[in-house]
Design a protein around this motif. Sequence first.
Motif, PDB file in Angstrom:
ATOM      1  N   GLY A 133       0.847  -1.177   0.000  1.00 23.99           N
ATOM      2  CA  GLY A 133       0.000   0.000   0.000  1.00 23.99           C
ATOM      3  C   GLY A 133       0.889   1.236   0.000  1.00 23.99           C
ATOM      4  N   TYR A 134       0.783   2.060  -1.043  1.00 25.77           N
ATOM      5  CA  TYR A 134       1.624   3.263  -1.124  1.00 25.77           C
ATOM      6  C   TYR A 134       0.792   4.504  -0.833  1.00 25.77           C
ATOM      7  CZ  TYR A 134       4.576   7.007  -2.795  1.00 25.77           C
ATOM      8  OH  TYR A 134       5.307   8.164  -2.881  1.00 25.77           O
ATOM      9  N   ILE A 135       1.274   5.280   0.142  1.00 27.60           N
ATOM     10  CA  ILE A 135       0.572   6.500   0.566  1.00 27.60           C
ATOM     11  C   ILE A 135       1.551   7.666   0.536  1.00 27.60           C
ATOM     12  CG2 ILE A 135      -0.623   7.645   2.459  1.00 27.60           C
ATOM     13  CD1 ILE A 135      -1.482   4.870   3.438  1.00 27.60           C
ATOM     14  N   ARG A 136       1.120   8.760  -0.118  1.00 30.51           N
ATOM     15  CA  ARG A 136       1.965   9.960  -0.120  1.00 30.51           C
ATOM     16  C   ARG A 136       1.111  11.194   0.106  1.00 30.51           C
ATOM     17  NH1 ARG A 136       2.877  14.100  -3.047  1.00 30.51           N
ATOM     18  NH2 ARG A 136       1.568  13.338  -4.768  1.00 30.51           N
ATOM     19  N   VAL A 137       1.562  12.041   1.026  1.00 33.06           N
ATOM     20  CA  VAL A 137       0.938  13.348   1.229  1.00 33.06           C
ATOM     21  C   VAL A 137       2.013  14.406   1.023  1.00 33.06           C
ATOM     22  CG1 VAL A 137      -0.877  12.534   2.765  1.00 33.06           C
ATOM     23  CG2 VAL A 137       1.330  13.186   3.724  1.00 33.06           C
ATOM     24  N   SER A 138       1.581  15.613   0.646  1.00 31.30           N
ATOM     25  CA  SER A 138       2.541  16.651   0.276  1.00 31.30           C
ATOM     26  C   SER A 138       3.053  17.461   1.452  1.00 31.30           C
ATOM     27  CB  SER A 138       1.909  17.602  -0.751  1.00 31.30           C
ATOM     28  OG  SER A 138       1.565  16.884  -1.925  1.00 31.30           O
ATOM     29  N   SER A 139       2.291  17.507   2.547  1.00 30.33           N
ATOM     30  CA  SER A 139       2.711  18.328   3.682  1.00 30.33           C
ATOM     31  C   SER A 139       2.275  17.701   4.989  1.00 30.33           C
ATOM     32  CB  SER A 139       2.124  19.748   3.563  1.00 30.33           C
ATOM     33  OG  SER A 139       0.721  19.709   3.750  1.00 30.33           O
ATOM     34  N   ASP A 140       2.860  18.215   6.086  1.00 30.49           N
ATOM     35  CA  ASP A 140       2.531  17.698   7.411  1.00 30.49           C
ATOM     36  C   ASP A 140       1.083  17.985   7.793  1.00 30.49           C
ATOM     37  OD1 ASP A 140       5.095  16.745   7.742  1.00 30.49           O
ATOM     38  OD2 ASP A 140       5.824  18.627   8.594  1.00 30.49           O
ATOM     39  N   LYS A 141       0.460  18.955   7.119  1.00 32.07           N
ATOM     40  CA  LYS A 141      -0.913  19.327   7.448  1.00 32.07           C
ATOM     41  C   LYS A 141      -1.906  18.305   6.916  1.00 32.07           C
ATOM     42  CE  LYS A 141       0.058  24.316   7.478  1.00 32.07           C
ATOM     43  NZ  LYS A 141      -0.273  25.633   6.894  1.00 32.07           N
ATOM     44  N   GLN A 142      -1.449  17.502   5.959  1.00 34.93           N
ATOM     45  CA  GLN A 142      -2.313  16.470   5.415  1.00 34.93           C
ATOM     46  C   GLN A 142      -2.123  15.182   6.214  1.00 34.93           C
ATOM     47  OE1 GLN A 142      -0.710  16.826   1.362  1.00 34.93           O
ATOM     48  NE2 GLN A 142      -2.778  17.358   0.686  1.00 34.93           N
ATOM     49  N   THR A 143      -3.113  14.339   6.176  1.00 35.20           N
ATOM     50  CA  THR A 143      -3.034  13.092   6.925  1.00 35.20           C
ATOM     51  C   THR A 143      -3.054  11.897   5.983  1.00 35.20           C
ATOM     52  OG1 THR A 143      -4.166  11.690   8.548  1.00 35.20           O
ATOM     53  CG2 THR A 143      -5.550  13.122   7.198  1.00 35.20           C
ATOM     54  N   VAL A 144      -2.355  10.852   6.391  1.00 33.34           N
ATOM     55  CA  VAL A 144      -2.308   9.641   5.576  1.00 33.34           C
ATOM     56  C   VAL A 144      -3.495   8.730   5.851  1.00 33.34           C
ATOM     57  CG1 VAL A 144       0.212   9.730   5.535  1.00 33.34           C
ATOM     58  CG2 VAL A 144      -0.949   8.341   7.268  1.00 33.34           C
ATOM     59  N   GLU A 145      -4.261   9.062   6.876  1.00 33.08           N
ATOM     60  CA  GLU A 145      -5.323   8.156   7.315  1.00 33.08           C
ATOM     61  C   GLU A 145      -6.399   7.946   6.256  1.00 33.08           C
ATOM     62  OE1 GLU A 145      -5.081   6.288   9.896  1.00 33.08           O
ATOM     63  OE2 GLU A 145      -3.144   7.237  10.267  1.00 33.08           O
ATOM     64  N   ASN A 146      -6.752   9.015   5.524  1.00 33.61           N
ATOM     65  CA  ASN A 146      -7.794   8.860   4.503  1.00 33.61           C
ATOM     66  C   ASN A 146      -7.367   7.876   3.421  1.00 33.61           C
ATOM     67  OD1 ASN A 146      -9.457  10.672   5.792  1.00 33.61           O
ATOM     68  ND2 ASN A 146      -8.858  12.423   4.529  1.00 33.61           N
ATOM     69  N   GLN A 147      -6.130   8.010   2.966  1.00 30.56           N
ATOM     70  CA  GLN A 147      -5.644   7.117   1.925  1.00 30.56           C
ATOM     71  C   GLN A 147      -5.542   5.683   2.445  1.00 30.56           C
ATOM     72  OE1 GLN A 147      -2.220   8.544  -0.418  1.00 30.56           O
ATOM     73  NE2 GLN A 147      -2.646  10.611   0.328  1.00 30.56           N
ATOM     74  N   ARG A 148      -5.061   5.536   3.675  1.00 31.99           N
ATOM     75  CA  ARG A 148      -4.970   4.202   4.266  1.00 31.99           C
ATOM     76  C   ARG A 148      -6.355   3.569   4.373  1.00 31.99           C
ATOM     77  NH1 ARG A 148      -1.849   0.887   7.966  1.00 31.99           N
ATOM     78  NH2 ARG A 148      -0.070   2.303   7.845  1.00 31.99           N
ATOM     79  N   PHE A 149      -7.338   4.361   4.785  1.00 36.54           N
ATOM     80  CA  PHE A 149      -8.710   3.872   4.924  1.00 36.54           C
ATOM     81  C   PHE A 149      -9.244   3.393   3.575  1.00 36.54           C
ATOM     82  CE2 PHE A 149     -13.323   4.670   4.886  1.00 36.54           C
ATOM     83  CZ  PHE A 149     -13.718   3.850   5.930  1.00 36.54           C
ATOM     84  N   GLU A 150      -8.991   4.179   2.517  1.00 34.03           N
ATOM     85  CA  GLU A 150      -9.463   3.812   1.180  1.00 34.03           C
ATOM     86  C   GLU A 150      -8.817   2.507   0.708  1.00 34.03           C
ATOM     87  OE1 GLU A 150     -10.333   8.261  -0.722  1.00 34.03           O
ATOM     88  OE2 GLU A 150      -8.429   7.229  -1.101  1.00 34.03           O
ATOM     89  N   ILE A 151      -7.525   2.380   0.924  1.00 29.83           N
ATOM     90  CA  ILE A 151      -6.815   1.186   0.466  1.00 29.83           C
ATOM     91  C   ILE A 151      -7.267  -0.049   1.254  1.00 29.83           C
ATOM     92  CG2 ILE A 151      -4.540   0.089   0.302  1.00 29.83           C
ATOM     93  CD1 ILE A 151      -3.373   2.874  -0.222  1.00 29.83           C
ATOM     94  N   GLU A 152      -7.414   0.102   2.563  1.00 30.89           N
ATOM     95  CA  GLU A 152      -7.846  -1.027   3.395  1.00 30.89           C
ATOM     96  C   GLU A 152      -9.244  -1.495   3.009  1.00 30.89           C
ATOM     97  OE1 GLU A 152      -7.343   0.462   7.339  1.00 30.89           O
ATOM     98  OE2 GLU A 152      -5.379  -0.497   7.598  1.00 30.89           O
ATOM     99  N   ASN A 153     -10.162  -0.544   2.780  1.00 39.45           N
ATOM    100  CA  ASN A 153     -11.526  -0.909   2.384  1.00 39.45           C
ATOM    101  C   ASN A 153     -11.537  -1.600   1.029  1.00 39.45           C
ATOM    102  OD1 ASN A 153     -12.793  -0.008   4.650  1.00 39.45           O
ATOM    103  ND2 ASN A 153     -13.666   1.839   3.747  1.00 39.45           N
ATOM    104  N   PHE A 154     -10.729  -1.094   0.116  1.00 34.79           N
ATOM    105  CA  PHE A 154     -10.644  -1.688  -1.219  1.00 34.79           C
ATOM    106  C   PHE A 154     -10.133  -3.126  -1.124  1.00 34.79           C
ATOM    107  CE2 PHE A 154      -8.020  -2.736  -4.920  1.00 34.79           C
ATOM    108  CZ  PHE A 154      -8.939  -2.598  -5.944  1.00 34.79           C
ATOM    109  N   CYS A 155      -9.072  -3.336  -0.372  1.00 35.10           N
ATOM    110  CA  CYS A 155      -8.502  -4.675  -0.230  1.00 35.10           C
ATOM    111  C   CYS A 155      -9.478  -5.620   0.466  1.00 35.10           C
ATOM    112  CB  CYS A 155      -7.192  -4.606   0.557  1.00 35.10           C
ATOM    113  SG  CYS A 155      -5.840  -3.852  -0.361  1.00 35.10           S
ATOM    114  N   ARG A 156     -10.205  -5.116   1.440  1.00 41.06           N
ATOM    115  CA  ARG A 156     -11.170  -5.950   2.155  1.00 41.06           C
ATOM    116  C   ARG A 156     -12.252  -6.428   1.190  1.00 41.06           C
ATOM    117  NH1 ARG A 156     -12.535  -2.467   5.639  1.00 41.06           N
ATOM    118  NH2 ARG A 156     -10.769  -2.888   7.030  1.00 41.06           N
ATOM    119  N   ALA A 157     -12.704  -5.524   0.307  1.00 43.62           N
ATOM    120  CA  ALA A 157     -13.739  -5.874  -0.666  1.00 43.62           C
ATOM    121  C   ALA A 157     -13.223  -6.878  -1.698  1.00 43.62           C
ATOM    122  CB  ALA A 157     -14.237  -4.611  -1.372  1.00 43.62           C
ATOM    123  N   GLN A 158     -11.919  -6.838  -1.951  1.00 42.86           N
ATOM    124  CA  GLN A 158     -11.314  -7.748  -2.922  1.00 42.86           C
ATOM    125  C   GLN A 158     -10.814  -9.043  -2.283  1.00 42.86           C
ATOM    126  OE1 GLN A 158     -11.141  -7.092  -6.271  1.00 42.86           O
ATOM    127  NE2 GLN A 158     -12.274  -5.194  -5.899  1.00 42.86           N
TER     128      GLN A 158
END
Length: 207
Positions: A4-29
Amino acid sequence: MIYGYIRVSSDKQTVENQRFEIENFCRAQGMKVDGWIEETISGTMAYSKRRLGTLLSRVQKDDLIICAELSRLGRNLFMIMEILNICMSKECKVWTIKDNYRLGDDIQSKVLAFAFGLSAEIERNLISQRTKEALARKKAEGIRLGRPAGSRTDMRKYKLYSKRDLIARLLESGVPMQQIARICKVDRNTVGRFVKVCMTGSSEPSS
């Protein structure tokens, strides 16, 4: 392996949204992520200077990289194409969630492979054309192309030129190259090069 690759551009952004999307996608698959790569860095930064570069260097055939969208890989088309080309050459799959992009063994990937090959051929042709034009321009300006005249036969530039007669006699006497080098106070390779270039017809004896 599934990454799972996650990249955010600044410290103000959070990786949690991307992680949540990837985890949900993998769970469905019915899949599970084996390793996470998270980084806070601009997408304009060269991938080789990011953790993504480390990931690309170790992925193997049939590995899968999942990210939220293609823009997480890079911020310009050419960088993304280069990254996908690396994955294709390693037979590693890349899936994105929002774009619904699938790089793998399908028609979409084959079309992309054709595009990569075509762009590489165009670039080679452009380089070849630029080289020919540059050479033609120099020739038109009267600039002599190739090695300077006499560069292959002018032996005087060699440090052993003054000892050429001595070296010739030693070779004829069957003196080993290593011993000739000691007599001339130079390295054996120096003698070897001099004999090869400046004493055509002389055989190099074994040391």
